[in-house]
Design a protein around this motif. Sequence first.
Motif, PDB file in Angstrom:
ATOM      1  N   ALA A 128       0.896  -1.188   0.011  1.00 25.97           N
ATOM      2  CA  ALA A 128      -0.073  -0.122  -0.005  1.00 25.97           C
ATOM      3  C   ALA A 128       0.936   1.199  -0.087  1.00 25.97           C
ATOM      4  O   ALA A 128       0.662   2.235  -0.800  1.00 25.97           O
ATOM      5  N   GLU A 129       1.991   1.265   0.810  1.00 24.08           N
ATOM      6  CA  GLU A 129       2.720   2.209   0.701  1.00 24.08           C
ATOM      7  C   GLU A 129       3.460   2.599  -0.607  1.00 24.08           C
ATOM      8  O   GLU A 129       4.054   3.691  -1.047  1.00 24.08           O
ATOM      9  N   VAL A 130       3.939   1.406  -1.269  1.00 23.69           N
ATOM     10  CA  VAL A 130       4.536   1.526  -2.493  1.00 23.69           C
ATOM     11  C   VAL A 130       3.671   1.828  -3.410  1.00 23.69           C
ATOM     12  O   VAL A 130       4.091   2.847  -4.449  1.00 23.69           O
ATOM     13  N   ILE A 131       2.556   1.626  -3.408  1.00 22.88           N
ATOM     14  CA  ILE A 131       1.310   2.213  -4.350  1.00 22.88           C
ATOM     15  C   ILE A 131       1.158   3.769  -4.216  1.00 22.88           C
ATOM     16  O   ILE A 131       1.177   4.430  -5.206  1.00 22.88           O
ATOM     17  N   ALA A 132       1.194   4.038  -2.987  1.00 21.25           N
ATOM     18  CA  ALA A 132       1.049   5.647  -2.550  1.00 21.25           C
ATOM     19  C   ALA A 132       2.296   6.334  -3.189  1.00 21.25           C
ATOM     20  O   ALA A 132       2.211   7.479  -3.633  1.00 21.25           O
ATOM     21  N   ALA A 133       3.452   5.781  -2.978  1.00 16.81           N
ATOM     22  CA  ALA A 133       4.733   6.585  -3.450  1.00 16.81           C
ATOM     23  C   ALA A 133       4.641   6.750  -5.020  1.00 16.81           C
ATOM     24  O   ALA A 133       5.163   7.687  -5.696  1.00 16.81           O
TER      25      ALA A 133
END
Length: 330
Positions: free
Chosen positions: A312-317
């Motif tokens: 989820a954090e990778v997608i947000a980045a």
Amino acid sequence: MAADLLQPPSFLRPAETLSISQQAPHFFRAQRPSILPYPLSLLTNTESQGKWQTYENMLLACLRTGDNESAYVALEELTKRFGDDNERVQALRGLLLESTAKDNKDLEGVLKSYDDLLEEKPTNMPIRKRRVALLKSMGRTADAITALTELLDASPIDAEAWSELADLYLTQGSFSQAIFCLEEVLLVTPNAWNVHAKLGESIYLSASSTESDGDRLKALSEAMRRFCRSIELCDDYLRGFYGLKLTTNRLLEKLNKTSKPATASSNALAGDLAPPSLSSVQRLNELATSKLAEIVRRSSSGEKGWDGYDQAEVIAARELLDRDTQGVQR
């Protein structure tokens, strides 16, 4: 598998937690007492700290996956070993009761049992913390804050409690109180890069609620410094670079609108420290962009050593970088 069993399930991925809980029946059968006569039975005794840590982690993994029957077996073994009066066992029993509660009435009963235990022993910290968690899950945020405040009066260096209190204040939009709590966490754990990043996030959010340009510039500058400290302590921390990218984007917008370079009067508006120079913010923005792009690229490709990031954090980045690219193209 043994290494996983010694690691708390909260730090494991869902698939790993499920794998552990599925092996619970076999694990418990393997732990049955030896049928050898004494003293030969002592040769097969597996009594150790690791064994009981494994039982606790197995219990937590089973609760996460809904295997309440196996969780109950683990709890009974811990109770036999340490007794009903053990504070940690009492907290685990309460957690099991919370997980199996069918309605709010059952939860109120669990809360009442916590109150009874604390009446007998007010210093029972595991039960105090379970009570806070239960109040939070029931939506009684104000009561949870009060309970945490009382806990911290008794144990003012409990970093976990300060961090939880900060989270509760953030849900209420009380940014100044949340910032104070996180600063208390850093007094106990000054090198916790995740807490520096979390403090940066809280300060960044507080900037949106200020009306004064000087206060906003001060908050954004301080948030940037916190994110810089976070990535200084951990040079591949995604949340730190994400926050740095987000904060420097806003700082660039504000500094580019300023027709004059920073002066003594503008420093006074920004607080004790002078606002960062435009060139410094630009370099930090480029650093954050470059590092985020590397993390997204290498993590998405499944490269060894780069697969531990939360997706989820990778997608947000990736979305943040895409927005930045689209803004440049326009």
